[in-house]
Design a protein around this motif. Structure first.
Motif, PDB file in Angstrom:
ATOM      1  N   ALA B 174       0.836  -1.208   0.000  1.00 30.22           N
ATOM      2  CA  ALA B 174       0.000   0.000   0.000  1.00 30.22           C
ATOM      3  C   ALA B 174       0.869   1.256   0.000  1.00 30.22           C
ATOM      4  N   ILE B 175       1.934   1.222   0.772  1.00 27.60           N
ATOM      5  CA  ILE B 175       2.757   2.431   0.913  1.00 27.60           C
ATOM      6  C   ILE B 175       3.713   2.584  -0.260  1.00 27.60           C
ATOM      7  N   ARG B 176       4.413   1.518  -0.569  1.00 23.87           N
ATOM      8  CA  ARG B 176       5.382   1.577  -1.665  1.00 23.87           C
ATOM      9  C   ARG B 176       4.661   1.670  -2.995  1.00 23.87           C
ATOM     10  N   GLY B 177       3.458   1.154  -3.041  1.00 24.80           N
ATOM     11  CA  GLY B 177       2.662   1.307  -4.244  1.00 24.80           C
ATOM     12  C   GLY B 177       2.503   2.770  -4.609  1.00 24.80           C
ATOM     13  N   VAL B 178       2.286   3.604  -3.614  1.00 30.29           N
ATOM     14  CA  VAL B 178       2.116   5.037  -3.890  1.00 30.29           C
ATOM     15  C   VAL B 178       3.381   5.613  -4.519  1.00 30.29           C
ATOM     16  N   ARG B 179       4.525   5.089  -4.098  1.00 34.64           N
ATOM     17  CA  ARG B 179       5.783   5.543  -4.707  1.00 34.64           C
ATOM     18  C   ARG B 179       5.791   5.183  -6.205  1.00 34.64           C
ATOM     19  N   ALA B 180       5.408   3.959  -6.508  1.00 35.81           N
ATOM     20  CA  ALA B 180       5.356   3.524  -7.907  1.00 35.81           C
ATOM     21  C   ALA B 180       4.313   4.327  -8.681  1.00 35.81           C
ATOM     22  N   TYR B 181       3.195   4.602  -8.038  1.00 33.82           N
ATOM     23  CA  TYR B 181       2.116   5.345  -8.682  1.00 33.82           C
ATOM     24  C   TYR B 181       2.572   6.763  -9.018  1.00 33.82           C
ATOM     25  N   ARG B 182       3.301   7.365  -8.100  1.00 29.60           N
ATOM     26  CA  ARG B 182       3.796   8.713  -8.368  1.00 29.60           C
ATOM     27  C   ARG B 182       4.703   8.693  -9.602  1.00 29.60           C
ATOM     28  N   THR B 183       5.614   7.719  -9.626  1.00 29.84           N
ATOM     29  CA  THR B 183       6.505   7.615 -10.779  1.00 29.84           C
ATOM     30  C   THR B 183       5.700   7.450 -12.070  1.00 29.84           C
ATOM     31  N   ALA B 184       4.680   6.602 -12.001  1.00 28.73           N
ATOM     32  CA  ALA B 184       3.925   6.279 -13.216  1.00 28.73           C
ATOM     33  C   ALA B 184       2.970   7.396 -13.634  1.00 28.73           C
ATOM     34  N   GLY B 185       2.757   8.386 -12.780  1.00 30.40           N
ATOM     35  CA  GLY B 185       1.979   9.546 -13.219  1.00 30.40           C
ATOM     36  C   GLY B 185       0.593   9.709 -12.633  1.00 30.40           C
ATOM     37  N   LEU B 186       0.251   8.999 -11.554  1.00 30.62           N
ATOM     38  CA  LEU B 186      -1.053   9.239 -10.938  1.00 30.62           C
ATOM     39  C   LEU B 186      -1.109  10.661 -10.374  1.00 30.62           C
ATOM     40  N   ALA B 187      -2.350  11.176 -10.305  1.00 30.13           N
ATOM     41  CA  ALA B 187      -2.533  12.556  -9.850  1.00 30.13           C
ATOM     42  C   ALA B 187      -2.720  12.651  -8.347  1.00 30.13           C
ATOM     43  N   GLY B 188      -3.116  11.560  -7.695  1.00 31.96           N
ATOM     44  CA  GLY B 188      -3.358  11.629  -6.264  1.00 31.96           C
ATOM     45  C   GLY B 188      -3.657  10.261  -5.712  1.00 31.96           C
TER      46      GLY B 188
END
Lengths: 448, 448
Positions: B174-188
């Motif tokens: 859940a936490i590290r996923g957000v790191r990957a999501y940020r890299t991949a371009g999620l907005a929030g």
């Protein structure tokens, strides 16, 4: 970005591992003076296609976490910085303790669509706050245990070992996965920390890198077997059967060398197992066992067992580590009662069940489970074994029941033979296991 | 079982989050005096079927963890209790520091089969020890980023928000996923702790439970919008369009009420968005946006975009949280050199690449990436941009390059337009992106 990043989640940060809306809703409840009791029910609507049942797992673990949730000063400061929360609410959070009740089906219980795995009753904000964490944690263990029990059934008593840490989704999955694996009946794990924490025997062999680092495969085998009497030697780095012959030669040259097993990790595992077994037996090594790994799932394990491949244990990683064929289950945590009134969302084509519930599991005359009845908790029902029991009462966890979580593994072993053969099968059960609604529940549902 | 169980992994325990065989191999290397340098290469052999490329992610994160791995007294005691390790080796572990070099492709780089995402060179035991942790951590972020970038591409500039914490595999995911999501371009993200740690804006709406806890949906909307001006109201608890009308009525009754958006969470999202947009526009609320969630993946987002559904943002959970269509990638961490000699496993039908390597990415005259060349690192190549760069040198992490990890998100945005359209497409690229081997590498491969 905080740097260095924490490896995972410290206890002090745990209450922040939640969805933002839980906290904004909590503050809204607080502002509105909505402090009456809410009941939330945790369930799934549909089995993932390849499953005939799910093995409920993780609900006792997360209930224990719930009783320990706190908002220490550092967490409150982080929330204050978000600029959505006022001081009064933050003070309320500072004093947060879960004061409610949690009922659960025991870990290791097979569950079916619409059956509550857990019901949480507390002042609504307290019960609401648990939602995201409960879903995240119960899904993790339930999804993994429900996959693994299939491999255990397919292996028909042969040990199945977890080699999957490298394929799991992060650290928490790797560690908590071992907990689910223990419940589901795995014999061991390669994961050191997971095995130590969750009390599953550690198992290990060797990697190709160890063989490759030696100029001669034979040297690698000799050294490793000298160091670790009874170890398992990996024989597929260059040519599997040639390597088995090398192992046999080494044992002839050095009779004190104790080799416990060889490990096959590529190729036609059934054929290689048969040929290896023959070579080992001809050399008088009936005691050297054969471990197989490489791309195993419940279907090829069942096939190897059916064709009597002489494999003594299975090591599994990829298919199991993320429950590859069904990595997710659509768990819901829904409000079913507030301030004494049943609550229900209206979803076209979906079943929603209001009120506090109980599940009754019936048996037929042969001892097989013959069907479940979902009823209101206070309905007078005399039809089978009630599955939900209180684990947390007024914020206090029942330590005896919690300790009983350790008996989940035994429970699974006892329960599985009572599942109807079609449900226990690896193939889709048709018809599915019957789950009915009580008259009282249907009446309440119609009234919403 | 340790009780209460730790929520996840404390820094002090991290070195034990490994497979048992890493530690037994380490002790064997140590007993044999095998202290020469080994080179390990991290790569995958095959793309998961629904992917045309993987977005390499997590390798800089785990390299930083590697430089911090230690065996404090409590860990050593746990290992001593396993009864496999002798005092001399445990003393060696006590002094363990990673002293080697780590080369990585920058996070957010598209990678293809057989390309090393990372190469680790160190005294063999040090490099061996990293295997399990590197695989676990790089897989997690790479799998998630590779899924999410597809949703971002499908949304063609509309924001995509992570609602998936509850569907992810545990806390670390859940936490590290957000790191990957940020890299991949999620907005929030809705995930509070993940967003705070990894610096992605927090987003939240409301749950059905909030609406259900109120006797009247209208009260729930009024209160929430008063408390949180500009908030998003969830309109599908009972009847979506009826709820949209209630929102419009409320705004008419109370003109100071600021509603930022409505959220559709079930039904035919395209049709409901169109009808809701019309109702809102007719009432003069062109500024109220529409957020859609419920069962979204890259394919239905692409369809909604193609049919010009008036949806301003997408909230995604289930399909993304575990990368449902491809939850695992078969990453390998293989020994490719020891003591100055190239090493290679012989696997029938599989490509194995010995030696230290470099990847060169070429562009065509229009600026599109036209193909990659995998070469030996010391081969003289003048064909494109080299992708692997040193991040850790003699155990010291390059802080400048590490900080640059924060620029991974920008890198993805810059790189994506240069991928050939077939590779960027959501459908299988045929032919696949071309990856060739250099003459030097092919020669070395033949010599093994």
């Amino acid at each position: 970005m905080k740097h260095p990043s924490p490896a995972c989640v410290a206890d002090d940060d745990l209450a922040l591992l939640t969805d933002l809306y839980e906290l904004t809703m909590l503050q809204a409840y607080w502002w509105e003076g909505m402090h009456e009791r809410g009941v939330f029910s945790l369930y799934f609507r549909k089995l993932p296609e390849p499953r005939n049942f799910m093995l409920a797992c993780g609900q006792q673990y997360v209930a224990e976490l719930a009783t320990r949730l706190r908002f220490p000063p550092a967490s409150l400061q982080r929330l204050a910085d978000i600029d959505l929360f006022d001081d009064g609410f933050l003070t309320w959070l500072e004093n947060f303790r879960f004061s409610g009740d949690i009922w659960v089906v025991p870990e290791g219980t097979p569950v079916f669509p619409n059956e509550p795995l857990m019901e949480v009753e507390a002042p609504i904000a307290e019960a609401q706050l648990l939602e995201s964490l409960v879903l995240n944690q119960v899904q993790l263990e339930t999804v993994l245990a429900s996959k693994v029990v299939r491999l255990v059934m397919a292996a028909e008593g042969r040990p199945v070992i977890d080699f999957g840490m490298r394929r799991m989704h992060g650290m928490d999955a790797a560690i908590r996965g071992v907990r689910a694996y223990r419940t589901a009946g795995l014999a061991g794990t390669s994961n050191v920390l997971g095995g130590l924490i969750h009390d599953l025997p550690l198992r290990g062999t060797m990697a190709h890198s160890y063989v490759l680092a030696h100029d001669d495969e034979r040297d690698a085998f000799r050294q490793f077997a000298r160091f670790y009497p009874g170890t398992t030697l990996l024989v597929d780095t260059h040519d599997t059967l040639a390597a088995v012959r090398k192992v046999i030669d080494l044992m002839a040259e050095e009779p004190s060398l104790k080799v416990g097993a060889i490990r096959l990790d590529s190729g036609d595992l059934g054929a290689l197992a048969r040929d290896s077994r023959r070579l080992l037996d001809e050399a008088g090594h009936q005691d050297v066992k054969i471990v197989a790994s490489s791309g195993l799932d419940e279907h090829n394990i069942a096939e190897l067992v059916k064709t009597a491949a002489p494999i003594d244990a299975f090591g599994v990683g990829t298919s199991m580590g993320v429950s590859q064929d069904a990595p997710v289950i659509d768990l819901s945590y829904k409000l079913v009662e507030y301030a004494g009134k049943p609550r229900m969302k209206h979803s076209p084509g979906k079943i929603n069940l209001p009120g506090r519930k109980q599940i009754y599991r019936r048996r037929d005359t042969q001892g097989y489970y013959s069907g479940d009845l979902i009823a209101l908790r206070d309905e007078a029902i005399d039809a089978g074994e009630p599955l939900l029991t209180p684990l947390v009462t007024q914020g206090q966890i029942d330590e005896a029941t919690l300790a009983e979580a350790d008996r989940a593994r035994k429970r699974v072993q006892q329960i599985l033979p009572h599942l109807p053969p079609a449900v226990r099968s690896l193939h889709p059960a048709d018809p599915a296991y019957p789950v009915e609604l009580s008259e009282g529940l249907k009446r309440l549902q119609r009234q919403q």
